[in-house]
Design a protein around this motif. Structure first.
Motif, PDB file in Angstrom:
ATOM      1  N   ARG A 102       0.827  -1.219   0.000  1.00 17.09           N
ATOM      2  CA  ARG A 102       0.000   0.000   0.000  1.00 17.09           C
ATOM      3  C   ARG A 102       0.849   1.252   0.000  1.00 17.09           C
ATOM      4  NH1 ARG A 102      -5.580   0.418   2.856  1.00 17.09           N
ATOM      5  NH2 ARG A 102      -6.525  -1.522   2.217  1.00 17.09           N
ATOM      6  N   GLN A 103       0.383   2.237  -0.732  1.00 12.94           N
ATOM      7  CA  GLN A 103       0.962   3.579  -0.625  1.00 12.94           C
ATOM      8  C   GLN A 103       0.085   4.314   0.393  1.00 12.94           C
ATOM      9  OE1 GLN A 103       0.402   6.186  -4.018  1.00 12.94           O
ATOM     10  NE2 GLN A 103       2.238   7.365  -3.553  1.00 12.94           N
ATOM     11  N   ALA A 104       0.674   4.705   1.517  1.00 11.42           N
ATOM     12  CA  ALA A 104      -0.143   5.229   2.617  1.00 11.42           C
ATOM     13  C   ALA A 104      -0.750   6.602   2.325  1.00 11.42           C
ATOM     14  CB  ALA A 104       0.698   5.291   3.893  1.00 11.42           C
ATOM     15  N   TYR A 105       0.005   7.454   1.606  1.00  9.66           N
ATOM     16  CA  TYR A 105      -0.481   8.808   1.309  1.00  9.66           C
ATOM     17  C   TYR A 105      -0.356   9.062  -0.188  1.00  9.66           C
ATOM     18  CZ  TYR A 105      -0.079   9.418   6.306  1.00  9.66           C
ATOM     19  OH  TYR A 105      -0.226   9.261   7.666  1.00  9.66           O
ATOM     20  N   PRO A 106      -1.266   9.860  -0.758  1.00  9.13           N
ATOM     21  CA  PRO A 106      -1.178  10.127  -2.206  1.00  9.13           C
ATOM     22  C   PRO A 106      -0.051  11.107  -2.511  1.00  9.13           C
ATOM     23  CG  PRO A 106      -3.050  11.305  -1.264  1.00  9.13           C
ATOM     24  CD  PRO A 106      -2.409  10.543  -0.131  1.00  9.13           C
ATOM     25  N   LYS A 107       1.180  10.607  -2.451  1.00 12.27           N
ATOM     26  CA  LYS A 107       2.337  11.499  -2.614  1.00 12.27           C
ATOM     27  C   LYS A 107       2.977  11.389  -3.998  1.00 12.27           C
ATOM     28  CE  LYS A 107       4.858  10.676   1.060  1.00 12.27           C
ATOM     29  NZ  LYS A 107       5.700  10.718   2.249  1.00 12.27           N
ATOM     30  N   GLY A 108       2.207  10.926  -4.970  1.00 14.05           N
ATOM     31  CA  GLY A 108       2.710  10.951  -6.340  1.00 14.05           C
ATOM     32  C   GLY A 108       3.229   9.607  -6.847  1.00 14.05           C
ATOM     33  N   LEU A 109       3.423   9.566  -8.158  1.00 17.04           N
ATOM     34  CA  LEU A 109       3.853   8.326  -8.824  1.00 17.04           C
ATOM     35  C   LEU A 109       5.237   7.884  -8.341  1.00 17.04           C
ATOM     36  CD1 LEU A 109       3.431   6.172 -11.024  1.00 17.04           C
ATOM     37  CD2 LEU A 109       4.291   7.826 -12.701  1.00 17.04           C
ATOM     38  N   GLY A 110       6.139   8.843  -8.137  1.00 17.60           N
ATOM     39  CA  GLY A 110       7.483   8.491  -7.675  1.00 17.60           C
ATOM     40  C   GLY A 110       7.427   7.800  -6.325  1.00 17.60           C
ATOM     41  N   ASP A 111       6.595   8.312  -5.431  1.00 24.09           N
ATOM     42  CA  ASP A 111       6.443   7.716  -4.100  1.00 24.09           C
ATOM     43  C   ASP A 111       5.822   6.319  -4.204  1.00 24.09           C
ATOM     44  OD1 ASP A 111       6.337   8.035  -1.067  1.00 24.09           O
ATOM     45  OD2 ASP A 111       4.246   7.614  -1.543  1.00 24.09           O
ATOM     46  N   ALA A 112       4.881   6.149  -5.144  1.00 21.18           N
ATOM     47  CA  ALA A 112       4.261   4.822  -5.346  1.00 21.18           C
ATOM     48  C   ALA A 112       5.332   3.812  -5.776  1.00 21.18           C
ATOM     49  CB  ALA A 112       3.144   4.901  -6.391  1.00 21.18           C
ATOM     50  N   ILE A 113       6.204   4.234  -6.686  1.00 19.28           N
ATOM     51  CA  ILE A 113       7.256   3.314  -7.154  1.00 19.28           C
ATOM     52  C   ILE A 113       8.231   2.994  -6.015  1.00 19.28           C
ATOM     53  CG2 ILE A 113       9.177   3.012  -8.812  1.00 19.28           C
ATOM     54  CD1 ILE A 113       6.360   3.042 -10.074  1.00 19.28           C
ATOM     55  N   LEU A 114       8.456   3.965  -5.158  1.00 18.81           N
ATOM     56  CA  LEU A 114       9.372   3.751  -4.024  1.00 18.81           C
ATOM     57  C   LEU A 114       8.878   2.620  -3.114  1.00 18.81           C
ATOM     58  CD1 LEU A 114      11.974   4.700  -2.729  1.00 18.81           C
ATOM     59  CD2 LEU A 114      10.721   6.608  -1.694  1.00 18.81           C
TER      60      LEU A 114
END
Ligand code: G1P
Length: 295
Positions: A102-114
């Protein structure tokens, strides 16, 4: 050279372009004819030889996990009623080996890939964005893997876009030609205004990346909207591990907005065994009615 075995599919976006449909439903479950859009993307990865898939989800995305799980009572019901073709369709979507984070916060595509760092480890991997459906026989992901195997470099897929749409894409400024439709990259810029866009080659949702991207993403400054952009991190990656831009020439449906979703439904409805004939007749009739009218 390491084999490309892993795919990361970000699916944490809020889907605001489809509200209210996405108020209580993952946008990735919106169907094109009878198939959720994310299934096309998962199948493209599998057809490209990918054996390990990670989907980056978020709140309200449980239906994605249920979709790729078995559904015992439904399967039993179809079996008892002798609905074999439907049973096969349902079983085909049972892919228990998909991983989720899960991505906890909607912090962008880069954060999702991280969020995929532990899953990916120290291997090259592909990223597939669900807003783009490429139904061609040789999947675009496979083409990027072939480029990696031949050139030893990561890449981004691009298409020519109209100048007025530069602010909807990451753009690449090309360097030298490597092969037909394949160039080195000088710069990558996320969603520039048409006046400052370095080219009209927009990145579409297929990337082949190397694991150096993760340390870069960790240090990437968020943009004005407080999102970590993958394109900004790719600009740095390109300096340490040069990327290639591949110009894709095949069919693409952009199901990331209402218009593109309607187009995909019409086009794929025209080739679906159960709807093709009726759709042809309907569209011909509609075209006659619309001819000469501006409505
Ligand atoms: C993302 C990327 C953008 C890319 C696009 C392709 O944007 O940030 O660089 O061109 O996907 O679909 P989004 O469409 O998620 O705003």
């Amino acid at each position: 050279m390491q084999k490309v075995r892993k795919a990361v599919i970000p699916a944490a976006g809020l889907g605001t372009r489809f509200l209210p449909a996405t108020k209580a439903m993952a946008k990735e479950m919106m169907p094109v004819v009878d198939t959720p859009s994310i299934q096309f993307v998962v199948e493209e990865a599998i057809r490209s030889g990918i054996t390990q898939i990670l989907i980056v989800t978020g709140k309200g995305k449980n239906a994605i996990e249920d979709h790729f799980d078995s559904n015992f009572s439904l399967e039993n019901n179809l079996l008892e009623k002798g609905k074999d073709a439907l049973l096969e369709k349902v079983k085909h979507t049972t892919i228990p080996s998909i991983h989720y984070v899960r991505q906890a916060y909607p912090k962008g595509l880069g954060d999702a890939i991280l969020q995929a760092e532990i899953f990916v480890g120290n291997e090259p991997f592909v990223v597939l964005l669900g807003d783009d459906i490429m139904p061609d026989e040789v999947p675009l992901t496979k083409q990027l893997i072939d480029i990696y195997e031949k050139q030893g470099k990561g890449s981004v897929a691009t298409i020519e876009i109209p100048t007025e749409k530069t602010n909807r894409f990451g753009l690449v400024d090309l360097g030298e030609k490597v092969e037909q439709n394949l160039h080195t990259i000088q710069h990558l810029v996320e969603k520039p205004a048409p006046e400052v866009a370095p080219s009209n080659l927009g990145i579409i949702g297929r990337y082949l990346l190397t694991p150096e991207i993760f340390d870069i993403l960790k240090n990437q400054q968020p943009d004005a909207g407080n999102e970590i952009q993958l394109t900004d991190a790719l600009e740095t990656l390109n300096q340490v591990a040069p990327l290639l831009a591949y110009e894709y020439k095949g069919t693409r449906f952009d199901v990331g907005d209402k218009y593109g979703m309607l187009v995909a439904n019409i086009e794929l409805g025209l080739s679906h065994a159960e709807t093709a004939d009726k759709m042809h007749d309907y569209i011909k009739e509609l075209a006659k009615e619309l001819k000469g009218s501006k409505v």
